[in-house]
Scaffold this motif. Structure first.
Motif, PDB file in Angstrom:
ATOM      1  N   LEU A  69      71.067 101.762 -47.695  1.00 20.23           N
ATOM      2  CA  LEU A  69      70.398 101.667 -48.985  1.00 20.23           C
ATOM      3  C   LEU A  69      68.970 102.180 -48.833  1.00 20.23           C
ATOM      4  N   LEU A  70      68.595 103.104 -49.699  1.00 20.45           N
ATOM      5  CA  LEU A  70      67.252 103.670 -49.702  1.00 20.45           C
ATOM      6  C   LEU A  70      66.626 103.376 -51.057  1.00 20.45           C
ATOM      7  N   THR A  71      65.692 102.432 -51.100  1.00 22.67           N
ATOM      8  CA  THR A  71      65.064 102.065 -52.359  1.00 22.67           C
ATOM      9  C   THR A  71      63.673 102.691 -52.413  1.00 22.67           C
ATOM     10  N   VAL A  72      63.390 103.324 -53.532  1.00 25.08           N
ATOM     11  CA  VAL A  72      62.186 104.143 -53.671  1.00 25.08           C
ATOM     12  C   VAL A  72      61.201 103.495 -54.630  1.00 25.08           C
ATOM     13  N   GLY A  73      59.927 103.441 -54.235  1.00 24.03           N
ATOM     14  CA  GLY A  73      58.923 102.969 -55.178  1.00 24.03           C
ATOM     15  C   GLY A  73      57.695 102.372 -54.523  1.00 24.03           C
ATOM     16  N   ASN A  74      56.517 102.875 -54.866  1.00 23.42           N
ATOM     17  CA  ASN A  74      55.276 102.289 -54.374  1.00 23.42           C
ATOM     18  C   ASN A  74      55.148 100.835 -54.790  1.00 23.42           C
ATOM     19  N   GLU A  75      55.688 100.505 -55.976  1.00 22.03           N
ATOM     20  CA  GLU A  75      55.581  99.143 -56.477  1.00 22.03           C
ATOM     21  C   GLU A  75      56.348  98.143 -55.622  1.00 22.03           C
ATOM     22  N   LEU A  76      57.377  98.618 -54.919  1.00 20.43           N
ATOM     23  CA  LEU A  76      58.128  97.761 -54.002  1.00 20.43           C
ATOM     24  C   LEU A  76      57.324  97.511 -52.731  1.00 20.43           C
ATOM     25  N   LEU A  77      56.676  98.545 -52.232  1.00 20.94           N
ATOM     26  CA  LEU A  77      55.903  98.427 -50.998  1.00 20.94           C
ATOM     27  C   LEU A  77      54.648  97.583 -51.189  1.00 20.94           C
ATOM     28  N   SER A  78      54.085  97.610 -52.387  1.00 21.83           N
ATOM     29  CA  SER A  78      52.867  96.839 -52.642  1.00 21.83           C
ATOM     30  C   SER A  78      53.163  95.381 -52.967  1.00 21.83           C
ATOM     31  N   GLY A  79      54.435  95.074 -53.232  1.00 25.81           N
ATOM     32  CA  GLY A  79      54.801  93.712 -53.602  1.00 25.81           C
ATOM     33  C   GLY A  79      54.685  93.431 -55.077  1.00 25.81           C
ATOM     34  N   ASP A  80      54.356  94.455 -55.856  1.00 24.15           N
ATOM     35  CA  ASP A  80      54.248  94.254 -57.307  1.00 24.15           C
ATOM     36  C   ASP A  80      55.606  93.987 -57.947  1.00 24.15           C
ATOM     37  N   THR A  81      56.655  94.554 -57.354  1.00 28.74           N
ATOM     38  CA  THR A  81      58.010  94.392 -57.877  1.00 28.74           C
ATOM     39  C   THR A  81      58.925  93.911 -56.758  1.00 28.74           C
ATOM     40  N   GLU A  82      59.712  92.885 -57.030  1.00 22.21           N
ATOM     41  CA  GLU A  82      60.654  92.370 -56.045  1.00 22.21           C
ATOM     42  C   GLU A  82      61.841  93.320 -55.934  1.00 22.21           C
ATOM     43  N   ASN A  83      62.279  93.553 -54.707  1.00 22.42           N
ATOM     44  CA  ASN A  83      63.367  94.509 -54.470  1.00 22.42           C
ATOM     45  C   ASN A  83      64.731  93.841 -54.689  1.00 22.42           C
ATOM     46  N   THR A  84      64.994  93.457 -55.927  1.00 30.20           N
ATOM     47  CA  THR A  84      66.275  92.812 -56.240  1.00 30.20           C
ATOM     48  C   THR A  84      67.436  93.795 -56.169  1.00 30.20           C
ATOM     49  N   ASN A  85      67.160  95.087 -56.356  1.00 28.01           N
ATOM     50  CA  ASN A  85      68.238  96.078 -56.310  1.00 28.01           C
ATOM     51  C   ASN A  85      68.914  96.092 -54.945  1.00 28.01           C
ATOM     52  N   ALA A  86      68.111  96.050 -53.890  1.00 23.05           N
ATOM     53  CA  ALA A  86      68.679  96.098 -52.538  1.00 23.05           C
ATOM     54  C   ALA A  86      69.534  94.867 -52.268  1.00 23.05           C
ATOM     55  N   THR A  87      69.030  93.699 -52.663  1.00 22.15           N
ATOM     56  CA  THR A  87      69.786  92.463 -52.444  1.00 22.15           C
ATOM     57  C   THR A  87      71.103  92.483 -53.208  1.00 22.15           C
ATOM     58  N   TRP A  88      71.043  92.909 -54.462  1.00 22.27           N
ATOM     59  CA  TRP A  88      72.251  92.929 -55.289  1.00 22.27           C
ATOM     60  C   TRP A  88      73.264  93.932 -54.740  1.00 22.27           C
ATOM     61  N   LEU A  89      72.809  95.120 -54.408  1.00 25.45           N
ATOM     62  CA  LEU A  89      73.719  96.140 -53.880  1.00 25.45           C
ATOM     63  C   LEU A  89      74.330  95.712 -52.547  1.00 25.45           C
ATOM     64  N   ALA A  90      73.526  95.138 -51.673  1.00 25.14           N
ATOM     65  CA  ALA A  90      74.055  94.690 -50.381  1.00 25.14           C
ATOM     66  C   ALA A  90      75.147  93.647 -50.576  1.00 25.14           C
ATOM     67  N   SER A  91      74.932  92.737 -51.527  1.00 27.80           N
ATOM     68  CA  SER A  91      75.935  91.711 -51.807  1.00 27.80           C
ATOM     69  C   SER A  91      77.217  92.320 -52.362  1.00 27.80           C
ATOM     70  N   GLU A  92      77.069  93.259 -53.303  1.00 27.37           N
ATOM     71  CA  GLU A  92      78.242  93.899 -53.895  1.00 27.37           C
ATOM     72  C   GLU A  92      79.029  94.703 -52.861  1.00 27.37           C
ATOM     73  N   LEU A  93      78.325  95.432 -52.024  1.00 18.11           N
ATOM     74  CA  LEU A  93      78.991  96.242 -51.004  1.00 18.11           C
ATOM     75  C   LEU A  93      79.672  95.349 -49.972  1.00 18.11           C
ATOM     76  N   SER A  94      78.984  94.305 -49.541  1.00 19.22           N
ATOM     77  CA  SER A  94      79.567  93.392 -48.553  1.00 19.22           C
ATOM     78  C   SER A  94      80.833  92.739 -49.095  1.00 19.22           C
ATOM     79  N   ALA A  95      80.818  92.398 -50.372  1.00 15.94           N
ATOM     80  CA  ALA A  95      82.001  91.783 -50.983  1.00 15.94           C
ATOM     81  C   ALA A  95      83.189  92.734 -50.995  1.00 15.94           C
ATOM     82  N   ARG A  96      82.922  94.030 -50.922  1.00 19.67           N
ATOM     83  CA  ARG A  96      83.985  95.031 -50.896  1.00 19.67           C
ATOM     84  C   ARG A  96      84.358  95.448 -49.480  1.00 19.67           C
ATOM     85  N   GLY A  97      83.833  94.755 -48.489  1.00 19.58           N
ATOM     86  CA  GLY A  97      84.181  95.043 -47.104  1.00 19.58           C
ATOM     87  C   GLY A  97      83.367  96.142 -46.463  1.00 19.58           C
ATOM     88  N   VAL A  98      82.310  96.603 -47.143  1.00 19.75           N
ATOM     89  CA  VAL A  98      81.463  97.666 -46.605  1.00 19.75           C
ATOM     90  C   VAL A  98      80.419  97.052 -45.676  1.00 19.75           C
TER      91      VAL A  98
END
Length: 242
Positions: free
Chosen positions: A5-34
């Motif tokens: 997973l490659l998440t892009v954004g200065n706002e993620l690195l600065s902590g202004d925005t929580e990286n919920t996309n990575a957590t959600w995608l990791a959970s969805e992929l793991s549930a599919r056996g990936v």
């Protein structure tokens, strides 16, 4: 299948925005056996994005890139992905048609608001890429070789992923146990279990809940079931979580 997973954004690195996309995608992929092998956050810098797209594409079965789609100056993801595959950006007919529909729908609902959308630029995808329609939003995603490019807005990202979810599957299986035994008392037992069975075991304390979560991971259901049964005889199971 393994994935990065490659998440892009200065706002993620600065902590202004929580990286919920990575957590959600990791959970969805793991549930599919990936097997999710990498999660990386990178800035809105074209050379950095291009470099990791190239290296991840070579190293993993699938790469999901999120964020940086659109026409503002910091939206450089699509052109960076195109560079990674040495392809030009060109208008995609399917993307253009959907963007025109979205703009027309917006104008119908808000006729007093004059919006200025460069449809040709918005519909530009790497040559040869498969367009992914953005049902709740405007900017399209795409698939080029084994790289999937999705929006950064969580609602849009999730809807677009659901349209391609069937393309992700793997052989990884998981079992979870909860024990009230302190982590320090589990070391020998978990080490023994790891040596006896062809599984990986992680121990994750939750002091607030008063238990430890034991996560067993493997590719053989029988091996996992045997490891779970063996552990059940040797640790104190939190029956409230059964």
């Amino acid at each position: 299948m393994d994935a990065a997973l490659l998440t892009v954004g200065n706002e993620l690195l600065s902590g202004d925005t929580e990286n919920t996309n990575a957590t959600w995608l990791a959970s969805e992929l793991s549930a599919r056996g990936v097997a999710v092998k990498r999660i990386l956050v990178v800035p809105d810098e074209s050379d950095v994005i291009t470099g990791f797209v190239r290296s991840f594409s070579d190293s993993f079965d699938a790469v999901i890139v999120t964020g940086g789609l659109g026409q503002t100056p910091d939206d450089v993801t699509m052109e960076s992905v195109a560079r990674g595959f040495e392809q030009p950006l060109e208008p995609n007919e399917l993307a253009r048609t959907d963007i025109e529909r979205t703009v027309a729908e917006f104008e119908r609902h808000r006729p007093n608001l004059d919006i200025d959308v460069d449809i040709e630029s918005e519909a530009a995808l790497p040559a040869g890429a498969r367009a992914l329609i953005n049902e709740p939003g405007l900017s399209p995603g795409c698939v080029i070789e084994n790289v999937y490019v999705l929006p950064g807005i969580p609602e849009e990202m999730r809807a677009m992923f659901e349209s391609i979810a069937a393309e992700f599957s793997g052989t990884i299986r998981r079992r979870t146990l909860y024990t009230t035994d302190p982590e320090s008392m589990l070391i020998e037992t978990l080490t023994d279990a790891r040596d006896r069975f062809d599984v990986s075991i992680g121990c994750y304390p939750d002091n607030h809940a008063g238990h430890n979560r034991l996560q067993l991971t493997g590719t053989d259901d029988n091996e996992l079931d045997s490891a779970v049964a063996w552990l059940r005889e040797r640790v104190t199971i939190d029956t409230d979580r059964e």
